[in-house]
Scaffold this motif. Structure first.
Motif, PDB file in Angstrom:
ATOM      1  N   GLY A 256      -8.176   6.520  -8.707  1.00 43.65           N
ATOM      2  CA  GLY A 256      -6.898   7.127  -8.490  1.00 43.65           C
ATOM      3  C   GLY A 256      -6.854   7.876  -7.200  1.00 43.65           C
ATOM      4  N   GLY A 257      -5.642   8.182  -6.856  1.00 36.89           N
ATOM      5  CA  GLY A 257      -5.182   8.867  -5.719  1.00 36.89           C
ATOM      6  C   GLY A 257      -5.171   7.949  -4.645  1.00 36.89           C
ATOM      7  N   PHE A 258      -5.028   8.639  -3.183  1.00 36.76           N
ATOM      8  CA  PHE A 258      -5.020   7.601  -2.060  1.00 36.76           C
ATOM      9  C   PHE A 258      -5.406   8.600  -0.929  1.00 36.76           C
ATOM     10  N   ASN A 259      -5.823   7.729   0.023  1.00 31.30           N
ATOM     11  CA  ASN A 259      -6.266   8.272   1.307  1.00 31.30           C
ATOM     12  C   ASN A 259      -5.028   7.969   2.529  1.00 31.30           C
TER      13      ASN A 259
ATOM     14  N   ILE B  71       9.089  11.481  18.697  1.00 33.68           N
ATOM     15  CA  ILE B  71       7.763  10.814  18.473  1.00 33.68           C
ATOM     16  C   ILE B  71       7.841  10.006  17.210  1.00 33.68           C
ATOM     17  N   THR B  72       7.123   9.020  17.099  1.00 30.23           N
ATOM     18  CA  THR B  72       6.800   8.175  15.947  1.00 30.23           C
ATOM     19  C   THR B  72       5.437   8.471  15.523  1.00 30.23           C
ATOM     20  N   GLN B  73       5.016   8.497  14.372  1.00 32.40           N
ATOM     21  CA  GLN B  73       3.645   8.416  13.800  1.00 32.40           C
ATOM     22  C   GLN B  73       3.690   7.492  12.692  1.00 32.40           C
ATOM     23  N   SER B  74       2.587   6.232  12.652  1.00 34.03           N
ATOM     24  CA  SER B  74       2.694   5.519  11.524  1.00 34.03           C
ATOM     25  C   SER B  74       1.376   6.105  10.667  1.00 34.03           C
ATOM     26  N   VAL B  75       1.746   5.970   9.480  1.00 39.15           N
ATOM     27  CA  VAL B  75       0.548   6.483   8.421  1.00 39.15           C
ATOM     28  C   VAL B  75       0.162   5.263   7.595  1.00 39.15           C
TER      29      VAL B  75
ATOM     30  N   SER C 108       0.783  -1.408   0.147  1.00 36.10           N
ATOM     31  CA  SER C 108      -0.011   0.191  -0.018  1.00 36.10           C
ATOM     32  C   SER C 108       0.800   1.307   0.071  1.00 36.10           C
ATOM     33  N   GLY C 109       2.036   1.166   0.395  1.00 38.39           N
ATOM     34  CA  GLY C 109       2.764   2.407   0.502  1.00 38.39           C
ATOM     35  C   GLY C 109       2.849   2.850   1.906  1.00 38.39           C
ATOM     36  N   SER C 110       2.524   2.415   2.970  1.00 38.52           N
ATOM     37  CA  SER C 110       2.379   2.873   4.345  1.00 38.52           C
ATOM     38  C   SER C 110       3.741   3.218   4.865  1.00 38.52           C
TER      39      SER C 110
END
Length: 160
Positions: A119-122, A107-111, A41-43
């Motif tokens: 097309g595109g992404f959230n 700080i760490t922040q997972s996306v 997914s590209g996370s």
């Protein structure tokens, strides 16, 4: 990055003078890195140092520290593990009752990245699971954990 906003809210909630004088609280990021995960997914994740500057603070520094520790319990529990430093700070004493306080929090922040149809992404910023439980509650809605009433060793009561 929702962790920045939630930490700001926690500090302001603990410090009524910042609600009256919001310009005294400044926050910025430095030493940021992006952690690519090579997922389909590209996370990805962010890792950064959040600088928190509170100017002309009359509230006890311990009150701010407790607010940050409570916030970290949910949002950065890894920083509270034994042997880790929760955060660093510097204090500039302006007089006997007023200080400038500088706090640095790692700080760490997972996306999570989710492709959109057409097309595109959230992007979704992932919250940390709360690793701790209230001392008197059971797991998953179970009855409260009873208090320790006694200990037996080899069938014999051990005095507490």
């Amino acid at each position: 990055m929702n962790k920045i906003d939630s930490l700001r809210a926690a500090i302001v909630a603990a410090t009524p003078e910042l609600a009256t004088h919001p310009a005294r609280l400044r926050m910025w990021v430095d030493r940021g890195t992006l952690e690519a995960r090579q997922t389909a997914s590209g996370s990805f994740g962010f890792a950064f140092r959040l600088n928190v500057l509170i100017m002309e603070l009359a509230t006890d520094v311990g009150v701010i520290s407790e607010a940050i520790i409570r916030w970290m319990r949910v949002n950065q529990p890894d920083r509270l593990a034994p042997g880790n430093k929760a955060f660093t700070f510097d204090v500039d004493f302006l007089d006997n009752n007023i200080v400038d306080l500088m706090i640095e929090v790692e700080i760490t922040q997972s996306v999570q990245v989710a492709p959109k149809e057409g097309g595109g992404f959230n992007l979704t910023y992932i919250d940390e699971p709360d690793p701790l439980f209230d001392d008197d509650l059971g797991l998953g809605g179970a009855a409260p954990v009873p208090l320790l009433a006694g200990i037996q060793l080899g069938g014999q009561d051990v005095e507490l």
